[in-house]
Design an enzyme around this catalytic site. Structure first.
Site, mmCIF file in Angstrom:
data_model
loop_
_atom_site.group_PDB
_atom_site.id
_atom_site.type_symbol
_atom_site.label_atom_id
_atom_site.label_comp_id
_atom_site.label_asym_id
_atom_site.label_seq_id
_atom_site.Cartn_x
_atom_site.Cartn_y
_atom_site.Cartn_z
ATOM 1 N N LYS A 85 1.978 -14.321 -8.981
ATOM 2 C CA LYS A 85 1.784 -12.868 -8.799
ATOM 3 C C LYS A 85 2.999 -12.082 -8.355
ATOM 4 O O LYS A 85 2.957 -12.604 -7.526
ATOM 5 C CB LYS A 85 0.069 -13.062 -7.580
ATOM 6 C CG LYS A 85 -1.019 -13.064 -8.234
ATOM 7 C CD LYS A 85 -1.877 -13.144 -7.257
ATOM 8 C CE LYS A 85 -2.048 -11.598 -7.263
ATOM 9 N NZ LYS A 85 -3.561 -11.190 -5.611
HETATM 10 C C1 E4P Z 1 -5.646 -9.052 -5.926
HETATM 11 O O1 E4P Z 1 -4.257 -9.107 -7.084
HETATM 12 C C2 E4P Z 1 -5.475 -8.243 -4.540
HETATM 13 O O2 E4P Z 1 -4.955 -8.992 -4.157
HETATM 14 C C3 E4P Z 1 -6.772 -7.771 -4.251
HETATM 15 O O3 E4P Z 1 -7.737 -7.981 -5.293
HETATM 16 C C4 E4P Z 1 -7.066 -6.715 -3.669
HETATM 17 O O4 E4P Z 1 -8.225 -6.347 -2.538
HETATM 18 P P1 E4P Z 1 -8.350 -5.537 -1.924
HETATM 19 O O5 E4P Z 1 -8.428 -4.208 -2.206
HETATM 20 O O6 E4P Z 1 -9.619 -5.835 -1.682
HETATM 21 O O7 E4P Z 1 -7.191 -5.563 -0.842
#
Ligand code: E4P
Length: 220
Positions: A85
């Site tokens: 990522k």
């Molecule tokens: C995904 O790529 C993100 O890391 C994640 O879903 C963010 O989620 P949050 O808004 O609950 O922290």
């Protein structure tokens, strides 16, 4: 479609892998930090919880393109098949362009707009993760952004998938799927809300109670 859990809770992944048609687990630096585990210990444990099947996603920490590339290569070397990522910043886009020829699977994360997501796909991201609840929380429309992004990818970058992320309710996730997105990652509490509906529990309890009243403990 592809269904992921967004968590670093190994025991929960193990339990839910028996129940849900999971394709894998996504993480981010905050999730890992909150779990208080070291990433290099967490990732093999998650792999094991998934019985060696399923994709893992882990995020780079670096902010410069060159360091992101180094971290991505390290992740890919230690956990073959991992999806790396990368935040869709200017440096992140540059890192994705550099990494693309290596074949390391990439996800563009921290996506708050359809155009930003399209740029990630064009730079080489296999997945693009719009943050649905965070968009809603700041007065935007997460599902509408996912719909627009999905249309853009279908038209201009069909090799990339929207992996919608950041959910607080099952309705947000269903909205994304109805908007045409092919993959979602659910935090544990949202997966729990999907699975544990009080009305369902009450209905199933009533079936058991009425059967028992009529036939005692007799089974089929
Ligand atoms: C995904 O790529 C993100 O890391 C994640 O879903 C963010 O989620 P949050 O808004 O609950 O922290």
């Amino acid at each position: 479609m592809e269904l992921y859990l967004d968590t670093a809770d190994v025991a929960a992944v193990k339990r839910l892998a028996r129940i849900l048609p999971l394709q894998g687990v996504t993480t981010n630096p905050s999730i890992v930090a909150r779990a208080g585990v070291r990433l290099w210990e967490l990732l093999p444990a998650l792999q094991e919880a998934l019985n060696g099947e399923g994709k893992l996603f882990a995020q780079v920490i670096a902010v410069s393109a060159s360091e992101m590339v180094r971290e991505a290569e390290r992740l890919a070397q230690r956990i073959p098949g991992i999806v790396v990522k990368i935040p869709v910043t200017e440096e992140g886009l540059s890192a994705m362009k550099i990494l693309k020829p290596s074949g390391i699977p990439l996800l563009g994360t921290a996506v708050y707009g359809a155009a930003q997501g399209l740029m990630a796909a064009l730079a080489g991201a296999d997945y693009v993760a719009p943050y649905v609840n965070r968009l809603d929380a700041q007065g935007g429309d997460g599902v509408a952004t996912v719909r627009a992004l999905q249309q853009l990818l279908t038209l201009h970058a069909p090799q990339s998938k929207v992996l919608a992320a950041s959910f607080r309710t099952p309705q947000q996730a269903l909205g994304c799927l109805l908007a045409g997105c092919q993959s979602i990652t659910l935090p544990l509490d949202v997966a729990g809300q999907l699975l544990n509906t009080p009305a369902v529990t009450a209905a199933v309890d009533a079936f058991g109670r009425e059967w028992q009243q009529a036939f005692g403990s007799q089974s089929l």
